[in-house]
Design an enzyme around this catalytic site. Structure first.
Site, PDB file in Angstrom:
ATOM      1  N   ASP A  30      -4.280 -12.652 -13.425  1.00  0.00           N
ATOM      2  CA  ASP A  30      -3.904 -11.221 -13.326  1.00  0.00           C
ATOM      3  C   ASP A  30      -4.494 -10.702 -14.579  1.00  0.00           C
ATOM      4  O   ASP A  30      -4.380 -11.448 -15.511  1.00  0.00           O
ATOM      5  CB  ASP A  30      -2.160 -11.365 -13.441  1.00  0.00           C
ATOM      6  CG  ASP A  30      -1.540  -9.965 -12.996  1.00  0.00           C
ATOM      7  OD1 ASP A  30      -0.746  -9.974 -12.146  1.00  0.00           O
ATOM      8  OD2 ASP A  30      -2.064  -8.871 -13.671  1.00  0.00           O
ATOM      9  N   TYR A 146      -6.588   3.821   0.415  1.00  0.00           N
ATOM     10  CA  TYR A 146      -6.073   2.354   0.256  1.00  0.00           C
ATOM     11  C   TYR A 146      -5.980   1.685   1.406  1.00  0.00           C
ATOM     12  O   TYR A 146      -6.338   0.607   1.523  1.00  0.00           O
ATOM     13  CB  TYR A 146      -4.674   2.856  -0.348  1.00  0.00           C
ATOM     14  CG  TYR A 146      -3.782   1.687  -0.138  1.00  0.00           C
ATOM     15  CD1 TYR A 146      -3.979   0.466  -1.004  1.00  0.00           C
ATOM     16  CD2 TYR A 146      -2.434   1.696   0.698  1.00  0.00           C
ATOM     17  CE1 TYR A 146      -3.025  -0.800  -1.173  1.00  0.00           C
ATOM     18  CE2 TYR A 146      -1.868   0.511   0.629  1.00  0.00           C
ATOM     19  CZ  TYR A 146      -1.870  -0.737   0.030  1.00  0.00           C
ATOM     20  OH  TYR A 146      -1.156  -1.654  -0.091  1.00  0.00           O
ATOM     21  N   ASN A 175       7.835  -1.355   4.138  1.00  0.00           N
ATOM     22  CA  ASN A 175       8.286  -0.957   2.705  1.00  0.00           C
ATOM     23  C   ASN A 175       9.012  -2.051   2.088  1.00  0.00           C
ATOM     24  O   ASN A 175      10.308  -2.502   2.357  1.00  0.00           O
ATOM     25  CB  ASN A 175       9.219   0.279   2.981  1.00  0.00           C
ATOM     26  CG  ASN A 175       8.290   1.382   3.191  1.00  0.00           C
ATOM     27  OD1 ASN A 175       7.695   1.550   4.185  1.00  0.00           O
ATOM     28  ND2 ASN A 175       8.350   2.356   2.370  1.00  0.00           N
ATOM     29  N   HIS A 194       7.760   4.489  -5.712  1.00  0.00           N
ATOM     30  CA  HIS A 194       8.982   4.137  -4.516  1.00  0.00           C
ATOM     31  C   HIS A 194      10.178   4.787  -4.595  1.00  0.00           C
ATOM     32  O   HIS A 194      10.820   5.116  -5.699  1.00  0.00           O
ATOM     33  CB  HIS A 194       8.636   2.702  -4.438  1.00  0.00           C
ATOM     34  CG  HIS A 194       7.595   2.150  -4.121  1.00  0.00           C
ATOM     35  ND1 HIS A 194       6.846   1.477  -4.979  1.00  0.00           N
ATOM     36  CD2 HIS A 194       6.591   2.272  -3.190  1.00  0.00           C
ATOM     37  CE1 HIS A 194       5.634   0.859  -4.467  1.00  0.00           C
ATOM     38  NE2 HIS A 194       5.548   1.593  -3.271  1.00  0.00           N
ATOM     39  N   ARG A 285       5.712  15.285   1.141  1.00  0.00           N
ATOM     40  CA  ARG A 285       4.582  14.922   0.165  1.00  0.00           C
ATOM     41  C   ARG A 285       3.177  14.271   1.233  1.00  0.00           C
ATOM     42  O   ARG A 285       3.630  13.904   2.407  1.00  0.00           O
ATOM     43  CB  ARG A 285       4.881  13.386  -0.577  1.00  0.00           C
ATOM     44  CG  ARG A 285       4.113  12.521  -1.271  1.00  0.00           C
ATOM     45  CD  ARG A 285       4.854  11.513  -1.878  1.00  0.00           C
ATOM     46  NE  ARG A 285       4.715  10.223  -0.884  1.00  0.00           N
ATOM     47  CZ  ARG A 285       5.201   8.993  -1.243  1.00  0.00           C
ATOM     48  NH1 ARG A 285       5.869   8.855  -2.285  1.00  0.00           N
ATOM     49  NH2 ARG A 285       5.581   8.047  -0.274  1.00  0.00           N
ATOM     50  N   GLY A 287       0.632  13.125   3.684  1.00  0.00           N
ATOM     51  CA  GLY A 287       0.295  11.736   4.120  1.00  0.00           C
ATOM     52  C   GLY A 287       1.299  10.826   4.459  1.00  0.00           C
ATOM     53  O   GLY A 287       1.179   9.584   4.716  1.00  0.00           O
ATOM     54  N   ASP A 288       2.510  11.366   4.372  1.00  0.00           N
ATOM     55  CA  ASP A 288       3.788  10.483   4.917  1.00  0.00           C
ATOM     56  C   ASP A 288       4.016  10.482   6.265  1.00  0.00           C
ATOM     57  O   ASP A 288       4.420  11.702   6.860  1.00  0.00           O
ATOM     58  CB  ASP A 288       5.239  11.170   3.965  1.00  0.00           C
ATOM     59  CG  ASP A 288       5.247  10.489   2.907  1.00  0.00           C
ATOM     60  OD1 ASP A 288       4.619   9.468   2.381  1.00  0.00           O
ATOM     61  OD2 ASP A 288       5.951  11.053   2.129  1.00  0.00           O
TER      62      ASP A 288
HETATM   63  N1  UFG Z   1      10.217   9.572  -1.066  1.00  0.00           N
HETATM   64  C1  UFG Z   1      10.956  10.370  -1.723  1.00  0.00           C
HETATM   65  N2  UFG Z   1      10.929  10.467  -3.016  1.00  0.00           N
HETATM   66  C2  UFG Z   1      10.518   9.724  -3.933  1.00  0.00           C
HETATM   67  C3  UFG Z   1       9.787   8.608  -3.600  1.00  0.00           C
HETATM   68  C4  UFG Z   1       9.769   8.353  -1.883  1.00  0.00           C
HETATM   69  O1  UFG Z   1      11.500  11.354  -1.036  1.00  0.00           O
HETATM   70  O2  UFG Z   1      10.575   9.946  -5.133  1.00  0.00           O
HETATM   71  C5  UFG Z   1      10.257   9.293   0.149  1.00  0.00           C
HETATM   72  C6  UFG Z   1       8.771   9.298   0.825  1.00  0.00           C
HETATM   73  O3  UFG Z   1       8.224  10.679   0.992  1.00  0.00           O
HETATM   74  C7  UFG Z   1       8.754   8.426   2.195  1.00  0.00           C
HETATM   75  C8  UFG Z   1       9.849   7.271   1.777  1.00  0.00           C
HETATM   76  O4  UFG Z   1      10.675   7.794   0.774  1.00  0.00           O
HETATM   77  O5  UFG Z   1       9.194   9.315   3.127  1.00  0.00           O
HETATM   78  C9  UFG Z   1       9.226   5.975   1.458  1.00  0.00           C
HETATM   79  O6  UFG Z   1       8.206   6.370   0.307  1.00  0.00           O
HETATM   80  P1  UFG Z   1       7.700   5.160  -0.702  1.00  0.00           P
HETATM   81  O7  UFG Z   1       6.667   5.836  -1.466  1.00  0.00           O
HETATM   82  O8  UFG Z   1       8.886   4.305  -1.292  1.00  0.00           O
HETATM   83  O9  UFG Z   1       6.928   4.361   0.174  1.00  0.00           O
HETATM   84  P2  UFG Z   1       5.445   4.599   1.428  1.00  0.00           P
HETATM   85  O10 UFG Z   1       6.370   4.572   2.706  1.00  0.00           O
HETATM   86  O11 UFG Z   1       5.071   5.922   1.086  1.00  0.00           O
HETATM   87  O12 UFG Z   1       4.592   3.336   1.267  1.00  0.00           O
HETATM   88  C10 UFG Z   1       4.616   2.308   1.600  1.00  0.00           C
HETATM   89  C11 UFG Z   1       3.883   1.166   0.654  1.00  0.00           C
HETATM   90  C12 UFG Z   1       2.538   1.735   0.330  1.00  0.00           C
HETATM   91  C13 UFG Z   1       1.855   1.808   1.793  1.00  0.00           C
HETATM   92  C14 UFG Z   1       2.623   2.703   2.740  1.00  0.00           C
HETATM   93  C15 UFG Z   1       2.135   2.684   4.232  1.00  0.00           C
HETATM   94  O13 UFG Z   1       4.677   1.277  -0.662  1.00  0.00           O
HETATM   95  O14 UFG Z   1       1.801   0.779  -0.357  1.00  0.00           O
HETATM   96  O15 UFG Z   1       4.107   2.282   2.963  1.00  0.00           O
HETATM   97  O16 UFG Z   1       2.270   4.038   4.748  1.00  0.00           O
HETATM   98  F1  UFG Z   1       0.586   2.137   1.752  1.00  0.00           F
END
Ligand code: UFG
Length: 327
Positions: A30, A146, A175, A194, A285, A287-288
Site C-alpha cells: 500500500d 473511474y 454501495n 460517502h 449531485r 452523475g448520480d
Molecule cells: N449523498 C448525499 N449526501 C452526501 C453523500 C451522498 O445526499 O453527503 C447521496 C448521493 O447523492 C447518492 C447516495 O447518497 O444518492 C449515495 O452516495 P455515495 O457517495 O455514498 O455513493 P455512490 O452511490 O455515489 O457511489 C458508490 C461508490 C462508488 C461507485 C458508485 C457507482 O462509492 O465508488 O457507487 O455508481 F462508483
C-alpha cells in the site's frame, strides 16, 4: 501467502482482518496515500501480516515484492482511486493509477508465475441502469473515467486469461457500508464523500447535505444497495477459495438485492444516534443515477455467498467506529 494491494484502505483492511482471523499469512502492499499506517498497526495485532510500502505505478517496487516473497499464491487487488467526481476532473490520474498501475501488477504476477487474482470492480462499470435489479448480463457502459478505468482492467484480465492463463474474479461492488463488528477498523476517508459517514458526522455547524429530493423514486431521493463491509470481505474469501479450487475467470455483483433511499438511510442514522441530525436539501449531485440495486443471484449460486448484515447493522457499526475513534 496472500498479497493484498490497498490493504490499508477501507475495504481492503476488512478483508485482511478476515484473512488474519482465519490464520492466513498476508502481505499488504500500500502506498499509504489514502490508506493509514494506524490501520496496519491495528491489523498486525491479529495475525501474521507483513507490510510493504510501495506504489503500483513503480514496476520495480511491485516486482520486488514477488521477488522476495516466493510463496505468494494469489493476489487481491484493491489499490485504486475511487472518486467519481475527481475522475471526471482528472482522468489522467485515474488511468495512470488504476489502469497502468494494475498492468504493472499483472505483469509482475506473470513474471513470477502467480496466476490468481481477485479484483475490486464496481457497479460504476454498468453506467446508467437500463433495468433493475442489475445482473451481470447488464451492458457495461460506464459514464465516467473511474468506471472506465475499472472496466478497462476487467477487459485486460480477460485477455490475460486467454493468452497467459491468468485467472481472475472481478467483484462489482454496489454501495459498501459499515465497519468491523468490534470497531477495530472502519471507514476513514479524507475527505469523506460517502453517505453514511457524512450523515453520522453532521453537526449543527455542519449540517448533512442531501443531494436532491426530486428524483423519480417513491420519496424523491436516490436508491442504493448498501452492502455490509464484512459481508463484502467474506465474498473475497470465497472468491479466493473458488480460484484455489480451479475456478475459471468470473465476475459477480456484490449487493443485497434490496434498495434503500437516502431519506431511509438518514432516518436509520437518526435512530441509531438517538437524536435529530441537521439536514439541508441541496441540488442533485452530477452523475448520480436514481436507482442502483444489485441482482446478487450469481454470487450466491457460484460462490455460495450470503450477505448476513442489514443496513441498520452497517449504520450501527459505522457509528460505533466513528464514536470509538473520533469521539
Ligand atoms: N449523498 C448525499 N449526501 C452526501 C453523500 C451522498 O445526499 O453527503 C447521496 C448521493 O447523492 C447518492 C447516495 O447518497 O444518492 C449515495 O452516495 P455515495 O457517495 O455514498 O455513493 P455512490 O452511490 O455515489 O457511489 C458508490 C461508490 C462508488 C461507485 C458508485 C457507482 O462509492 O465508488 O457507487 O455508481 F462508483
Amino acid at each position: 501467502m496472500i498479497l493484498v494491494t490497498g490493504g490499508a484502505g477501507y475495504i481492503g483492511s476488512h478483508l485482511v482482518m478476515a484473512l488474519l482471523e482465519k490464520g492466513q499469512n498476508v502481505i499488504v502492499f500500500d502506498s499509504l496515500e489514502l490508506g493509514h499506517i494506524e490501520t496496519i498497526e491495528t491489523l498486525q495485532k491479529y495475525g501474521n501480516l507483513k507490510f510493504i510500502k510501495g506504489n503500483l505505478r513503480n514496476l520495480d517496487e511491485i516486482r520486488g515484492v514477488f521477488m522476495s516473497n516466493k510463496d505468494i499464491e494469489a493476489v487481491v487487488h484493491f489499490a485504486a482511486y475511487s472518486q467519481v467526481a475527481e475522475s471526471v476532473k482528472n482522468p489522467q490520474k485515474y488511468y495512470y493509477n488504476n489502469v497502468y498501475g494494475t498492468l504493472n501488477l499483472l505483469n509482475a504476477m506473470l513474471e513470477f508465475g502467480v496466476k490468481k487474482i481477485v479484483f475490486s470492480s464496481t457497479a460504476a462499470t454498468y453506467g446508467e441502469p437500463e433495468y433493475t435489479p442489475i445482473d451481470e448480463k447488464h451492458p457495461q457502459n460506464p459514464i465516467n473515467p473511474y468506471g472506465n478505468s475499472k472496466l478497462m482492467v476487467e477487459k485486460i484480465m480477460d485477455d490475460y486469461d486467454r493468452a497467459y492463463g491468468l485467472k481472475s474474479v472481478r467483484l462489482r461492488y454496489f454501495n459498501v457500508a459499515g465497519a468491523d463488528s468490534k470497531a477495530r477498523i472502519g471507514e476513514w476517508h479524507e475527505p469523506e464523500t460517502h453517505l453514511i459517514p457524512n450523515v453520522l458526522k453532521a453537526t449543527p455547524d455542519k449540517s448533512f447535505k442531501m443531494f436532491g429530493d426530486d428524483y423519480n423514486t417513491p420519496d424523491g431521493t436516490c436508491i442504493r444497495d448498501y452492502i455490509n463491509v464484512e459481508d463484502l470481505a467474506q465474498a473475497h474469501v470465497l472468491a479466493l477459495e473458488y480460484l484455489k479450487n480451479g475456478g475459471e475467470t468470473n465476475f459477480f455483483n456484490l449487493g443485497t438485492k434490496n434498495g434503500n433511499s437516502v431519506k431511509e438511510v438518514f432516518s436509520v442514522c437518526e435512530d441509531v444516534k438517538g437524536c435529530e441530525i441537521p439536514l439541508e436539501i441541496c441540488p442533485r449531485r452530477e452523475g448520480d443515477p436514481a436507482i442502483l440495486v444489485a441482482d446478487n443471484t450469481k454470487a450466491k449460486k457460484t460462490l455460495d455467498w450470503e450477505p448476513k448484515n442489514d443496513l441498520r447493522y452497517s449504520v450501527e457499526t459505522a457509528y460505533h467506529y466513528e464514536f470509538k475513534n473520533k469521539g
